[in-house]
Design a protein around this motif. Structure first.
Motif, short mmCIF file in Angstrom:
data_model
loop_
_atom_site.label_atom_id
_atom_site.label_comp_id
_atom_site.label_asym_id
_atom_site.label_seq_id
_atom_site.Cartn_x
_atom_site.Cartn_y
_atom_site.Cartn_z
N VAL A 57 0.84 -1.20 0.00
CA VAL A 57 0.00 0.00 0.00
C VAL A 57 0.88 1.25 0.00
CG1 VAL A 57 -1.66 1.34 1.35
CG2 VAL A 57 -1.99 -1.13 1.06
N LEU A 58 1.92 1.26 0.83
CA LEU A 58 2.84 2.40 0.86
C LEU A 58 3.49 2.62 -0.49
CD1 LEU A 58 4.48 1.86 4.35
CD2 LEU A 58 3.33 3.96 3.63
N ASP A 59 3.93 1.54 -1.12
CA ASP A 59 4.55 1.67 -2.45
C ASP A 59 3.57 2.29 -3.44
OD1 ASP A 59 6.95 0.61 -1.64
OD2 ASP A 59 6.55 -1.42 -2.39
N LYS A 60 2.30 1.90 -3.37
CA LYS A 60 1.30 2.43 -4.29
C LYS A 60 1.01 3.91 -3.99
CE LYS A 60 -0.33 0.74 -7.17
NZ LYS A 60 -0.02 0.79 -8.62
N MET A 61 1.01 4.29 -2.72
CA MET A 61 0.82 5.70 -2.37
C MET A 61 1.94 6.55 -2.96
SD MET A 61 -0.51 5.66 1.60
CE MET A 61 -0.47 7.45 1.72
N PHE A 62 3.19 6.10 -2.78
CA PHE A 62 4.33 6.85 -3.29
C PHE A 62 4.29 6.91 -4.82
CE2 PHE A 62 5.75 6.68 0.96
CZ PHE A 62 6.83 7.52 1.12
N GLU A 63 3.94 5.78 -5.45
CA GLU A 63 3.85 5.75 -6.91
C GLU A 63 2.76 6.71 -7.40
OE1 GLU A 63 2.16 2.68 -10.25
OE2 GLU A 63 3.27 1.80 -8.56
N LYS B 281 -8.86 19.55 -6.06
CA LYS B 281 -8.95 18.32 -6.85
C LYS B 281 -8.59 17.15 -5.93
CE LYS B 281 -7.35 16.12 -11.11
NZ LYS B 281 -6.40 16.21 -12.25
N PHE B 282 -9.61 16.47 -5.44
CA PHE B 282 -9.44 15.45 -4.40
C PHE B 282 -9.45 14.06 -5.03
CE2 PHE B 282 -11.47 13.30 -0.49
CZ PHE B 282 -10.21 13.01 0.05
N ASP B 283 -8.25 13.52 -5.25
CA ASP B 283 -8.12 12.16 -5.75
C ASP B 283 -6.89 11.53 -5.10
OD1 ASP B 283 -5.94 13.25 -7.10
OD2 ASP B 283 -6.96 13.32 -9.04
N LEU B 284 -6.68 10.25 -5.37
CA LEU B 284 -5.58 9.54 -4.70
C LEU B 284 -4.21 10.14 -5.02
CD1 LEU B 284 -4.50 7.26 -2.91
CD2 LEU B 284 -4.52 5.77 -4.93
N PRO B 285 -3.89 10.42 -6.29
CA PRO B 285 -2.56 10.98 -6.56
C PRO B 285 -2.31 12.30 -5.82
CG PRO B 285 -3.51 10.15 -8.58
CD PRO B 285 -4.60 10.10 -7.55
N ASN B 286 -3.30 13.20 -5.79
CA ASN B 286 -3.11 14.46 -5.09
C ASN B 286 -3.07 14.28 -3.58
OD1 ASN B 286 -2.83 16.25 -7.27
ND2 ASN B 286 -5.04 16.45 -7.51
N LEU C 91 11.97 6.84 -6.62
CA LEU C 91 11.81 8.17 -7.23
C LEU C 91 10.94 9.18 -6.48
CD1 LEU C 91 13.04 9.44 -9.72
CD2 LEU C 91 10.98 8.86 -11.00
N ALA C 92 9.76 8.78 -5.98
CA ALA C 92 8.80 9.77 -5.48
C ALA C 92 9.36 10.63 -4.36
CB ALA C 92 7.52 9.07 -5.01
N GLY C 93 9.88 10.00 -3.31
CA GLY C 93 10.43 10.76 -2.19
C GLY C 93 11.58 11.65 -2.63
N GLN C 94 12.43 11.12 -3.50
CA GLN C 94 13.57 11.89 -4.00
C GLN C 94 13.13 13.14 -4.76
OE1 GLN C 94 16.10 8.66 -5.68
NE2 GLN C 94 17.66 10.27 -5.72
N LYS C 95 12.17 12.97 -5.66
CA LYS C 95 11.72 14.10 -6.49
C LYS C 95 11.09 15.21 -5.63
CE LYS C 95 9.58 13.80 -10.43
NZ LYS C 95 10.47 14.60 -11.28
N ILE C 96 10.27 14.82 -4.67
CA ILE C 96 9.60 15.82 -3.84
C ILE C 96 10.60 16.49 -2.90
CG2 ILE C 96 7.93 16.10 -1.97
CD1 ILE C 96 6.13 14.12 -3.52
#
Length: 529
Positions: free
Chosen positions: A345-351, A391-396, A437-442
């Motif tokens: 689940v954590l991996d999917k949140m970051f992705e 804009k309320f969705d999972l990616p945001n 990637l996600a944590g690094q980019k942010i």
């Protein structure tokens, strides 16, 4: 396989054990620093009587369980019993307050780094020393206990951090690594010891109390990386391994804090190097060329394990709220009959965060499980905000949680930017950087600097203290810690660098602007809920 067996049997190894905020982890490495096996024990702090704490029973239960898991891993992987190692070391959460009397009895609950209950003491000591004393520091906790009139203070014989105390119980030595010591009391890097003038000022400040101790007498003795810090006693070995299979006599390195072991784990102990440690808490550390121009309440001055001055931007909160939401989503999956681990689940949140709008779609999140000095909060309440136009969705949503974890650090970093602090390389480690990637980019956008992550980034502090133990035992004559790490551990290490994306920077600034404007809402939540 046969080669590794011989390495273990010949004790050509080093063992590191770190007491993190949510996990106690043991790591066994070879003489090149390569991890061979590990074991862990999950735990969590408790909030009792207004104090974030762990019981000492939990400390030693977790120590034994983590080491037992390591032993089992060694046997399962290599078919040999772990009966000794070449060297070992203890690390733990920096700062905090553990106080004991002359008989070794605990005098007050363990007050961890997470507490923000020493504001009066921190302010008065900072003025007395003309040196920033954060609320987390051991001396702030001691002085606050004095200001509170707590009866136990007159009976104090020894105060310690968690790592220093566990080391004491394993070796009988009241010592501490200089990096960890710098989170107890200010350090003079010219002598790699507590600042003498400040010790005298503190004693003068409390002279009217007529305590039977001087501050020098109750602090652990300071050692630098590479010095020996005692050996594992028979009593310590029995405490670590009740089966009696693990033998005493193992040389031990000075106990260090998670900040110091993080610097080692990212090879960030040289001047103009920095690292971002992002787990339950988040902090950025930069090894300085010169002192800052003045005192900043938001910046801690600490040291590397070898005593070099370091500027630290420390925030109490990072990934705890991300983990909490992941736990909720995991339980939802379970309710729907899907057996999915929280890690997936954590991996999917970051992705998902990677595909979110750069400004998080107007969503704002506060990850404050506890207070934050940088934003002026003595305590915290996790908070999620959205407007009808957001804009309320999972990616945001996921991106807002990741940006929230970096937001307070970004605010603190503005000070170092104004001081023109130079950073040649910045390395990230900890759970925030495990997903690709996600944590690094942010984080690169939040700090407006390239962030590199090594393959070993997930190893973190337990690996760092194992490397310090190996350095103590295996360094060449006159070999510095920097040289040892460069030549023996990181010579073939490739770091994956992510440069800040201009669009990410613009988007994060919009998020941070909304975040700052929403701080009054967070403060109202703290007061009202």
């Amino acid at each position: 396989m046969e080669n590794v067996k011989n390495i273990i049997l010949n004790a050509e190894t080093a063992l590191g054990i770190e007491f993190g905020s949510t996990r106690i982890k043991s790591v066994l490495v070879d003489l090149n620093g390569s991890p061979l096996a590990s074991g862990s024990f999950d735990w969590e702090n408790s909030y009792k009587n207004g104090v974030w704490t762990y019981s000492l029973d939990e400390v030693f239960e977790g120590l034994r369980a983590s080491f037992a898991a390591l032993k089992k891993s060694v046997y399962d992987k290599f078919g040999v019993k772990l009966e000794t190692v070449g060297s070992m070391g203890i690390s733990g959460m920096m700062h905090g307050y553990l106080a004991f009397d002359k008989d070794g009895a605990q005098l007050a609950e363990f007050r961890t780094w997470r507490n923000t209950i020493t504001a009066e003491a921190a302010e008065k000591l900072s003025a007395l020393f003309d040196f920033n004393i954060p609320q987390r520091w051991s001396i702030a906790h001691l002085y606050q206990a004095i200001l509170n009139g707590e009866e136990h203070v007159g009976r104090v014989d020894f105060i310690a951090t968690l790592a220093a105390y566990v080391h004491y119980r394993l070796t009988g030595e009241r010592v501490i690594g200089v990096g960890e010591a710098s989170g107890m009391f200010p350090i003079d890097s010219s002598i790699n010891d507590y600042d003498v003038a400040m010790l005298d000022k503190f004693d003068g400040c409390v002279a009217d109390k007529n305590f039977p101790w001087k501050i020098r007498d109750i602090l652990p003795r300071v050692l630098v990386a590479g010095e020996r810090a005692g050996t594992l006693t028979a009593e310590g070995a029995a405490m670590l391994d009740p089966t009696g299979e693990f033998r005493p006599g193992v040389p031990m390195c000075p106990p260090e804090g998670d900040a110091g072991t993080g610097m080692v784990a990212t090879n960030s102990v040289a001047v103009r190097t920095g690292n971002v440690s992002a787990g339950t808490s988040i902090f950025l550390m930069v090894v300085l060329e010169k002192a800052l121009s003045k005192l900043y309440p938001e910046i801690d001055m600490v040291t590397t394990p070898s005593g070099k001055p370091v500027a630290m931007v420390h925030c109490n909160n990072c990934s705890g709220e991300i983990d909490a939401w992941a736990g909720l989503f995991t339980s939802m999956c379970s309710a729907l009959g899907m057996d999915i681990s929280i890690y997936k689940v954590l991996d999917k949140m970051f992705e998902s965060a990677l595909s979110g709008d750069k400004d998080c779609g107007g969503l704002v999140a506060f990850n404050y499980l506890s207070g934050e000095v940088i934003t002026g909060l003595d305590s915290g309440k996790p908070l999620f905000l959205r407007g009808p136009e957001s804009k309320f969705d999972l990616p945001n949503f996921a991106r807002a949680q990741l940006c929230s974890a970096a937001a307070t650090l970004s605010i603190g970093m503005e000070i170092l930017a104004d001081e023109h602090v130079k950073i040649d390389k910045l390395l990230g480690h900890g759970g925030y950087f495990k997903a690709p990637l996600a944590g690094q980019k942010i984080m690169a956008a939040a700090l407006e600097a390239p962030v590199s992550v090594m393959k070993t980034a997930g190893e973190g502090g337990p690996w760092g203290i194992a490397l310090l133990a190996s350095y103590m035992q295996n360094k060449a004559e006159g070999e510095t810690l920097e040289a040892f790490l460069d030549s023996r551990v990181f010579s073939n290490e490739d770091a994956f660098e992510v440069k800040p994306d201009p669009e990410d920077i613009v988007g994060f600034k919009k998020f941070l602007d909304n975040y700052k404007k929403s701080l009054p809402v967070e403060k109202a939540a703290v007061e009202a809920f």
